[in-house]
Design a protein around this motif. Sequence first.
Motif, PDB file in Angstrom:
ATOM      1  N   ALA A  44       1.026  -1.418  -0.315  1.00 27.50           N
ATOM      2  CA  ALA A  44      -0.155   0.754   0.217  1.00 27.50           C
ATOM      3  C   ALA A  44       1.120   1.501  -0.145  1.00 27.50           C
ATOM      4  O   ALA A  44       0.523   2.156  -0.157  1.00 27.50           O
ATOM      5  N   GLU A  45       1.576   1.255   1.081  1.00 30.92           N
ATOM      6  CA  GLU A  45       2.879   2.290   1.020  1.00 30.92           C
ATOM      7  C   GLU A  45       3.340   2.742  -0.040  1.00 30.92           C
ATOM      8  O   GLU A  45       3.515   3.978  -1.047  1.00 30.92           O
ATOM      9  N   ASP A  46       3.883   1.654  -1.002  1.00 31.87           N
ATOM     10  CA  ASP A  46       4.229   1.644  -2.541  1.00 31.87           C
ATOM     11  C   ASP A  46       3.465   1.860  -3.345  1.00 31.87           C
ATOM     12  O   ASP A  46       4.269   3.547  -4.191  1.00 31.87           O
ATOM     13  N   VAL A  47       2.104   1.696  -3.485  1.00 28.37           N
ATOM     14  CA  VAL A  47       1.430   2.448  -4.577  1.00 28.37           C
ATOM     15  C   VAL A  47       1.436   4.103  -4.510  1.00 28.37           C
ATOM     16  O   VAL A  47       0.943   4.820  -5.049  1.00 28.37           O
ATOM     17  N   VAL A  48       1.139   4.611  -2.732  1.00 28.12           N
ATOM     18  CA  VAL A  48       0.659   5.694  -2.538  1.00 28.12           C
ATOM     19  C   VAL A  48       2.030   6.719  -2.965  1.00 28.12           C
ATOM     20  O   VAL A  48       1.999   7.542  -3.874  1.00 28.12           O
ATOM     21  N   HIS A  49       3.572   5.745  -3.020  1.00 27.41           N
ATOM     22  CA  HIS A  49       4.262   6.496  -3.150  1.00 27.41           C
ATOM     23  C   HIS A  49       4.812   6.910  -4.780  1.00 27.41           C
ATOM     24  O   HIS A  49       4.582   8.063  -5.166  1.00 27.41           O
ATOM     25  N   ASP A  50       4.602   5.835  -5.214  1.00 23.98           N
ATOM     26  CA  ASP A  50       4.072   5.703  -6.829  1.00 23.98           C
ATOM     27  C   ASP A  50       3.123   6.402  -7.752  1.00 23.98           C
ATOM     28  O   ASP A  50       3.148   6.983  -8.853  1.00 23.98           O
ATOM     29  N   VAL A  51       1.904   7.099  -6.727  1.00 24.46           N
ATOM     30  CA  VAL A  51       1.186   7.364  -7.087  1.00 24.46           C
ATOM     31  C   VAL A  51       1.613   9.473  -7.402  1.00 24.46           C
ATOM     32  O   VAL A  51       1.499   9.701  -8.023  1.00 24.46           O
ATOM     33  N   PHE A  52       2.100   9.380  -6.166  1.00 29.14           N
ATOM     34  CA  PHE A  52       2.502  10.702  -6.053  1.00 29.14           C
ATOM     35  C   PHE A  52       3.370  11.609  -6.859  1.00 29.14           C
ATOM     36  O   PHE A  52       4.097  12.429  -7.925  1.00 29.14           O
ATOM     37  N   ILE A  53       4.518  10.679  -6.967  1.00 29.64           N
ATOM     38  CA  ILE A  53       5.729  10.719  -7.735  1.00 29.64           C
ATOM     39  C   ILE A  53       4.787  10.768  -9.076  1.00 29.64           C
ATOM     40  O   ILE A  53       6.060  11.372 -10.342  1.00 29.64           O
TER      41      ILE A  53
END
Lengths: 181, 282
Positions: A44-53
């Motif tokens: 989940a944290e990887d997903v949120v990180h990737d969304v913002f980048i």
Amino acid sequence: MLEDKILVLRFNRGDRSVLHRLYDKYKDDLVTLAAALLLDVSLAEDVVHDVFIAFLGSAGRFRLTGNLKGYLATCVANRARNVNKAARRHRCTALDEVTDAAGKESAPEQAAIFGEELGRLTEALRELPYEQREVLLLRSHSGMRFPAIARTQGVSINTVQGRYRYAVDKLRSVLDSEANP
Amino acid sequence: MNSIDQKIGRLRLKASDNLSRRVHTGIDERLTNEQTTTVLTIGRTKMTHSMLKLAAAAAVVFAGLLGVSTLNGPHSSAVAWAQIPDHIQTIDTFMFRLAIRVHGKDGATSPGPQGGEFTFYLSEQHGFRMDIGGGGTVVSWYVPPEQDTLTMVIPAQKTWSRTPLPPDQRGKMPDEYEDPAEFVRGFLARPYKELGRSVIDGIEVEGIEVTNPPLKEKDGKLENSVGRMWVEVKTELPVRIEIEGTADKATVQWRMEFRWGEAVDPKVFDPNIPSDYTPLVP
């Protein structure tokens, strides 16, 4: 509401520094959504990180006109869906059997990601087909409307409403049966 | 809202420090690499004055009451309550005036330390202005979206100041500002009753009433409070919101009145400082 409008205005004009504020404002909601979709905090944290980048690259070449929180939730849902598909393919190759990104073998640990009190709910969410879980969470957690969810999933509004009803009924059934075995 | 929705709404996780570090660092690195030039910002106003904090809280209450109309329908009235927030989203300029009155036990009415009058002007295109009134003086704050500045004008003293906002304060609303969605959640469990139609300043309106509108602790606690929202039947936009309750044995009344869209003159966002005003030196 006002702050979102101003942030969107600035973002559309090319000011990408507003992403810091956007992240701080919505990080918990988005991590919660992604974790409930994938039933895995790390993914989940990887997903949120990737969304913002990924969001960074879109400034100045797209215009955001709707609800900002809904838009971010849609981004998270789209990426989580891809992650879930990739995880299923990987697990199918490795184990030849799995239901979603979070395998049942780790259920006790994953059930606790939202705390012991909500463990039964987390377990019940796991019982839902991914598409139903997505509709339920986008509707009940992120407050999105059925037409917007339908666009996100590429299906009709009736299909989305049906998935929502099935999800609610299924969860209610699972939770009731556990409460009254 | 069904019980499953409520349970889903209780799911809460906090983003880890590690994730926050990764995201902020990632954003900074991309921005540094691209040497992005940023000039379009709106600053975080420094709201140290208690009046300003109160005013910011009022903005939250306003948004929260809108939440009532969003989530408690459907109803038989002519106003489509659920559509009001969407309607508001399409309007890029609005203002509202807030008056707070405190009635003491002796019946005297006084602005007092917790009362006052505030006017907010908000616009995507033109920025933000806030007028704070009290003691016969009005102080106006301006934050235009095109500049990283906060301009303050005090007409009674014929003085003004303009302060650059540090980068770390840009792009933020005041700390006291809170996401209306949180208030919407707070209203979910609160039913409302319809008040029917009335007329305010010649405008036909329809109203709803909620008990104990949820306020955050730092905004002050009102007991036995009642909130009423009046919406213009024709435009389905709020015209007036009233909240009344008690605090420290005194009666507190809030009244907010609104103007929407073209009813707000864009000129109000321009400080337009007269030449005979004296700049204040920090």
